[in-house]
Design an enzyme around this catalytic site. Structure first.
Site, short mmCIF file in Angstrom:
data_model
loop_
_atom_site.label_atom_id
_atom_site.label_comp_id
_atom_site.label_asym_id
_atom_site.label_seq_id
_atom_site.Cartn_x
_atom_site.Cartn_y
_atom_site.Cartn_z
N LYS A 21 13.60 -25.73 42.21
CA LYS A 21 14.23 -25.58 42.66
C LYS A 21 14.27 -24.34 43.19
O LYS A 21 14.37 -23.36 42.45
CB LYS A 21 15.13 -25.58 41.63
CG LYS A 21 15.56 -24.84 41.10
CD LYS A 21 16.24 -24.23 40.53
CE LYS A 21 16.59 -22.60 39.75
NZ LYS A 21 17.36 -21.41 40.02
N PRO A 109 5.66 -19.88 39.95
CA PRO A 109 6.00 -18.14 38.88
C PRO A 109 6.57 -18.38 37.60
O PRO A 109 7.41 -18.82 38.00
CB PRO A 109 5.89 -17.10 40.38
CG PRO A 109 6.52 -17.71 41.32
CD PRO A 109 5.92 -19.60 41.53
N VAL A 110 6.04 -18.11 37.18
CA VAL A 110 7.23 -17.99 35.52
C VAL A 110 8.13 -16.68 35.92
O VAL A 110 7.72 -15.24 36.74
CB VAL A 110 6.08 -17.01 34.38
CG1 VAL A 110 7.44 -16.81 32.86
CG2 VAL A 110 4.78 -18.11 33.99
N ALA A 111 9.58 -17.25 35.58
CA ALA A 111 10.83 -15.90 35.22
C ALA A 111 10.59 -15.82 36.49
O ALA A 111 11.01 -14.37 37.56
CB ALA A 111 10.00 -15.02 34.52
N ALA A 115 12.55 -22.10 37.87
CA ALA A 115 12.95 -23.12 36.99
C ALA A 115 11.81 -23.95 36.77
O ALA A 115 11.33 -24.93 36.41
CB ALA A 115 13.97 -24.10 37.62
N SER A 118 11.05 -25.46 33.21
CA SER A 118 12.64 -26.43 33.28
C SER A 118 11.76 -27.56 33.89
O SER A 118 12.16 -28.85 33.19
CB SER A 118 13.53 -25.68 33.78
OG SER A 118 14.67 -25.28 33.36
N ALA A 119 11.29 -27.46 35.15
CA ALA A 119 10.28 -28.18 35.30
C ALA A 119 9.31 -28.48 34.79
O ALA A 119 8.25 -29.73 34.45
CB ALA A 119 9.70 -27.81 37.20
N ASP A 151 18.91 -26.30 33.55
CA ASP A 151 18.35 -26.41 34.44
C ASP A 151 17.35 -28.04 34.37
O ASP A 151 16.51 -27.99 35.26
CB ASP A 151 17.12 -25.39 35.27
CG ASP A 151 17.54 -24.33 35.73
OD1 ASP A 151 19.55 -24.46 36.48
OD2 ASP A 151 17.24 -22.96 35.95
#
Ligand code: ATP
Length: 331
Positions: A21, A109-111, A115, A118-119, A151
């Site tokens: 998102k 990508p992480v962070a 999200a 969350s996905a 999220d």
């Protein structure tokens, strides 16, 4: 017992993908006694997908997890992984054992403020519900999702939606047409709690305006731009209370936003808590051009042309279809 394993379940697997998102609007209130910040946000789901495969496991084997793709080294593999937490929360809700083999393939990508974790949680929740034949009503699935993170419900719902409370109380928003985004990724992630703390500190020091009252509506200019499918008006309506805090922690982001505007973007805004910058283009060719220009900026690790809105978490039916497969575009 709902979803009790049977012989024919052995080796059965379900593949689900869930979208990343961005936030078209993100207003952050003062933290409450519980430490959480009330939010009014407008999410849009983007055509960049996390994929979770859930495979039936032997009774008593618990949840096992493997991860592949982007950012594997930064992704927790144990009980704190959001996909594992989702499987366990669902099992508890259904009153059944959490026996499943999960594989998460990461594209987000992480962070990054998109999200991705969350996905993963949303995809794992749907995959396990289908695998275990839990037949959860969509509203109940959203409730379980909300226990996992603010999220996560939106990754289930997708589209374009207004999020209030912690961002987890959702209302779909009418949005016409397809928007073309260039996501400019940074070399390193930003911690979401650190960005919220930086905003609180700036407000306490009088360096950022307070928001003691939140207007729990889509801002009228944004609502009109979405309803009209007008990317020019939409570009002008993008805003994010976390942007200055993210820039304070990562000053190079100001350069990325400036470069995007200088290159003719319709709008450019930090995505969620950053450090990704979401850049709005005037169609597909313009997006390709913006991706080329921004990709050459020293602060940008990589760019990705995506479109939105897309649907929320969905089962991938059939053969091993990659979530980037063209047949899935626009779903
Ligand atoms: P947020 O949704 O909090 O704004 P984000 O989109 O910036 O976060 P994510 O990639 O979702 O970032 O992950 C944030 C943190 O969550 C990571 O630093 C990581 O420690 C933890 N995490 C837990 N599960 C996962 C997962 N499956 N993938 C990525 N990170 C995860």
């Amino acid at each position: 017992m709902p979803g009790a394993p049977t012989c024919r379940d052995r080796g059965r697997r379900v593949v689900v993908h869930a979208p990343a998102k961005t936030n078209l609007h993100l207003a952050v209130g003062a933290p409450g006694h519980d430490g959480y910040h009330p939010l009014v946000t407008v999410f849009q789901a983007l055509s960049l997908y996390e994929e979770v495969t859930a495979t039936a496991a032997e009774p008593g084997s618990g949840v096992t997890l493997t991860v592949s793709g982007r950012g594997v080294d930064e992704t927790p593999l144990g009980a704190s992984n959001l996909a594992v937490r989702a499987a366990r929360a669902l099992a508890e809700h259904l009153g059944r054992p959490a026996d499943v083999v999960l594989h998460v393939h990461k594209t987000v990508p992480v962070a990054a403020g998109m999200a991705g974790g969350s996905a993963d949680a949303a995809a794992a929740l749907l995959a396990c519900d289908l695998l275990w034949r839990g037949d959860l009503a969509p509203a109940d699935r959203l409730d379980v999702a909300a226990t996992l993170g603010a999220d996560v419900p939106f990754a289930l719902l997708g589209g374009t939606a207004l999020g209030t409370a912690r961002g987890d109380r959702l209302e779909p928003v009418t949005a016409r047409g397809e928007l073309h985004w260039v996501m400019a990724w940074a070399r390193e992630g930003l911690s979401t709690p650190a960005v919220f703390t930086a905003l609180d500190d700036a407000r306490d020091a009088g360096r950022a305006p307070r928001r003691d009252v939140l207007d729990a509506r889509v801002p009228p200019a944004l609502a009109a731009a979405l309803a009209d499918g007008d990317p020019h008006a939409l570009g002008a309506a993008l805003d994010n209370d976390l942007q200055d805090a993210a820039v304070a922690l990562r000053p190079a982001l100001a350069g990325v936003v400036g470069a995007a505007r200088g290159a003719g973007a319709l709008g450019a805004v930090v995505s969620g808590s950053g450090p990704t910058v979401a850049v709005l283009a005037d169609g597909a060719d313009h997006a390709a051009e913006l991706a080329r220009v921004l990709g050459a900026a020293p602060e940008v690790a990589e760019t990705r042309h995506v479109h939105g809105p897309v649907a929320g978490a969905r089962q991938v039916v059939g053969a091993d279809v990659s979530p980037d497969h063209p047949s899935l575009r626009g779903r």
